[in-house]
Design a protein around this motif. Structure first.
Motif, short mmCIF file in Angstrom:
data_model
loop_
_atom_site.label_atom_id
_atom_site.label_comp_id
_atom_site.label_asym_id
_atom_site.label_seq_id
_atom_site.Cartn_x
_atom_site.Cartn_y
_atom_site.Cartn_z
N LEU A 1 42.44 43.57 54.96
CA LEU A 1 43.59 44.38 54.06
C LEU A 1 43.68 43.34 53.12
O LEU A 1 44.12 43.61 51.91
N ALA A 2 44.19 41.99 53.43
CA ALA A 2 44.48 40.91 52.53
C ALA A 2 43.28 40.83 51.45
O ALA A 2 43.75 40.55 50.03
N GLU A 3 42.07 40.62 51.80
CA GLU A 3 41.04 40.61 50.88
C GLU A 3 40.92 41.76 49.84
O GLU A 3 40.81 41.55 48.67
N TYR A 4 41.17 42.77 50.39
CA TYR A 4 41.08 44.21 49.64
C TYR A 4 42.39 44.09 48.40
O TYR A 4 42.25 44.63 47.52
N GLY A 5 43.57 43.47 48.77
CA GLY A 5 44.54 43.24 47.99
C GLY A 5 44.37 42.12 46.82
O GLY A 5 45.20 42.19 45.92
N TYR A 6 43.45 41.14 46.99
CA TYR A 6 43.47 40.04 46.09
C TYR A 6 43.12 40.34 44.94
O TYR A 6 42.13 41.20 44.73
N VAL A 7 43.64 40.08 43.71
CA VAL A 7 43.34 40.23 42.24
C VAL A 7 42.61 39.10 41.52
O VAL A 7 42.79 38.10 41.87
N THR A 8 41.52 39.86 41.11
CA THR A 8 40.57 38.66 40.32
C THR A 8 40.73 39.12 38.64
O THR A 8 40.61 40.30 38.32
N VAL A 9 41.24 38.03 37.90
CA VAL A 9 41.37 38.44 36.59
C VAL A 9 40.30 37.62 35.81
O VAL A 9 40.07 36.44 35.91
N THR A 10 39.39 38.26 35.23
CA THR A 10 38.30 37.74 34.29
C THR A 10 38.72 38.04 32.81
O THR A 10 38.84 39.13 32.27
N ILE A 11 38.87 36.70 32.21
CA ILE A 11 39.31 36.53 30.87
C ILE A 11 38.15 36.04 30.12
O ILE A 11 37.73 35.00 30.05
N GLU A 12 37.84 36.90 29.34
CA GLU A 12 37.05 36.47 27.92
C GLU A 12 37.46 36.73 26.53
O GLU A 12 38.60 37.31 26.48
N ASN A 13 36.68 36.19 25.62
CA ASN A 13 37.30 36.19 24.41
C ASN A 13 37.59 37.58 23.83
O ASN A 13 38.34 37.92 22.91
N ASP A 14 36.57 38.37 24.13
CA ASP A 14 36.81 39.82 23.78
C ASP A 14 37.24 40.79 24.63
O ASP A 14 37.47 41.98 24.11
N GLN A 15 37.58 40.47 25.70
CA GLN A 15 38.10 41.73 26.71
C GLN A 15 38.57 40.80 28.10
O GLN A 15 38.45 39.53 28.33
N VAL A 16 39.45 41.72 28.84
CA VAL A 16 40.14 40.94 30.23
C VAL A 16 39.70 42.10 31.11
O VAL A 16 39.99 43.26 30.91
N LYS A 17 39.22 41.54 32.49
CA LYS A 17 39.14 42.62 33.44
C LYS A 17 40.02 42.00 34.68
O LYS A 17 40.00 41.03 34.86
N LEU A 18 40.42 43.46 35.19
CA LEU A 18 41.29 42.99 36.35
C LEU A 18 40.64 43.91 37.64
O LEU A 18 40.25 45.02 37.49
N ALA A 19 40.21 43.22 38.69
CA ALA A 19 39.64 43.86 39.89
C ALA A 19 40.37 43.48 41.24
O ALA A 19 40.93 42.34 41.37
N LEU B 1 48.62 49.04 29.11
CA LEU B 1 47.15 48.89 29.08
C LEU B 1 46.45 48.58 30.56
O LEU B 1 45.38 49.29 30.92
N ALA B 2 47.06 47.77 31.31
CA ALA B 2 46.49 47.48 32.61
C ALA B 2 47.79 46.77 33.12
O ALA B 2 48.40 46.02 32.65
N VAL B 3 48.05 47.10 34.73
CA VAL B 3 48.90 46.52 35.47
C VAL B 3 48.35 46.20 36.82
O VAL B 3 47.79 47.27 37.46
N GLU B 4 48.78 45.11 37.37
CA GLU B 4 48.71 45.09 38.84
C GLU B 4 49.93 44.66 39.33
O GLU B 4 50.80 43.98 38.82
N SER B 5 50.38 45.26 40.51
CA SER B 5 51.69 45.32 40.91
C SER B 5 51.80 45.03 42.28
O SER B 5 50.95 45.45 43.12
N LYS B 6 52.81 44.18 42.91
CA LYS B 6 52.70 43.91 44.22
C LYS B 6 53.24 45.16 45.09
O LYS B 6 52.50 45.76 46.18
N ASN B 7 54.04 46.20 44.40
CA ASN B 7 54.11 47.43 45.29
C ASN B 7 53.34 48.23 45.22
O ASN B 7 53.16 49.28 46.04
N GLU B 8 52.12 47.97 44.56
CA GLU B 8 50.67 48.88 44.48
C GLU B 8 49.71 48.29 45.24
O GLU B 8 48.72 48.51 45.34
N GLY B 9 50.19 47.11 46.20
CA GLY B 9 49.05 46.53 47.07
C GLY B 9 48.59 45.14 46.56
O GLY B 9 47.63 44.62 47.19
N ALA B 10 48.76 44.93 45.36
CA ALA B 10 48.27 43.74 44.79
C ALA B 10 48.62 42.31 45.01
O ALA B 10 49.67 42.24 45.41
#
Length: 238
Positions: free
Chosen positions: A83-101, A134-143
């Motif tokens: 469950l902890a692994e499922y909640g970990y957020v990975t943020v990939t930042i590029e010059n032309d976009q940002v990805k949250l997983a 545009l994008a949100v990761e929140s502790k209340n939502e398991g992040a």
């Protein structure tokens, strides 16, 4: 955090993940063993709750009983690790976009749409030009987010408008109360459903209802299970 010429990947520190991955199964095994000892001890009491299970545990042969208790505890600890692994957020930042997983969730935002990025308590927020999220990761939502320092360094390295002071709209929020006037049609019903989800800590519905409110032009933040809201700027010509 790892980086190359094209992107920066920000995630929970490996040392923290290893501690969780090793520690929780070990603690679970210890808890299982202690519960077995408690069951053996309580078998001599004149009255004990769950008498049937206690008798079964107390009558089980050794070393099988101890091994089973250790194994069950370790499995429970392993579930917590998953469950902890499922909640970990990975943020990939590029010059032309940002990805949250996170888990099965994926959010991608083009750089041209981003007007601000900031951390607000235990939330990571990417804002658009109208103040919309545009994008949100929140502790209340398991992040489970990386540290603010890691995030700030990563976004600033790629020239994103990171706001160290946090939410620029913090003074625009109003607290939601039941049947609040001047909200878009249907908003109060969504807020009520979300209040129930917050009470139940239903992370999936908390996130989904926030998205539904966003479709109505409302941005939501939570403080101690209280909901606060603000509107976004209208599009030019709308």
């Amino acid at each position: 955090m790892s980086a190359n010429k094209f992107k920066t990947v920000v995630r929970q520190k490996t040392s923290n993940r290893v501690i969780v991955a090793v520690g929780f199964p070990a603690l679970g095994a210890l808890a299982g063993w202690l519960l077995k000892l408690l069951a053996n001890w309580s078998a001599s009491w004149p009255w004990v709750p769950w008498e049937g299970p206690v008798k079964i545990i107390n009558g089980a042969p050794e070393p099988a009983a101890t091994l089973v208790s250790l194994a069950i505890g370790a499995v429970v600890g392993g579930v917590i690790v998953f469950l902890a692994e499922y909640g970990y957020v990975t943020v990939t930042i590029e010059n032309d976009q940002v990805k949250l997983a996170r888990g099965d969730s994926r959010q991608t935002v083009p750089r041209t749409a981003v007007s601000a990025v900031f951390a607000d308590g235990k939330r990571l927020v990417v804002l658009g030009g109208r103040g919309e999220e545009l994008a949100v990761e929140s502790k209340n939502e398991g992040a489970d987010l990386p540290t603010i320092a890691q995030l700030a360094e990563g976004f600033q390295a790629h020239g994103y408008p990171w706001l160290p002071g946090g939410d620029p709209y913090r003074d625009a929020y109003k607290r939601w109360v039941e049947d609040m006037p001047n909200l878009p049609p249907g908003a109060n019903a969504l807020f009520k459903a979300r209040a129930t989800a917050l009470e139940k800590e239903d992370e999936k519905n908390i996130a989904e209802l926030r998205k539904e409110l966003a479709k109505l032009g409302l941005v939501v933040r939570d403080t101690d299970d209280r909901q606060w809201w603000r509107g976004v700027q209208q599009r030019t010509g709308s």
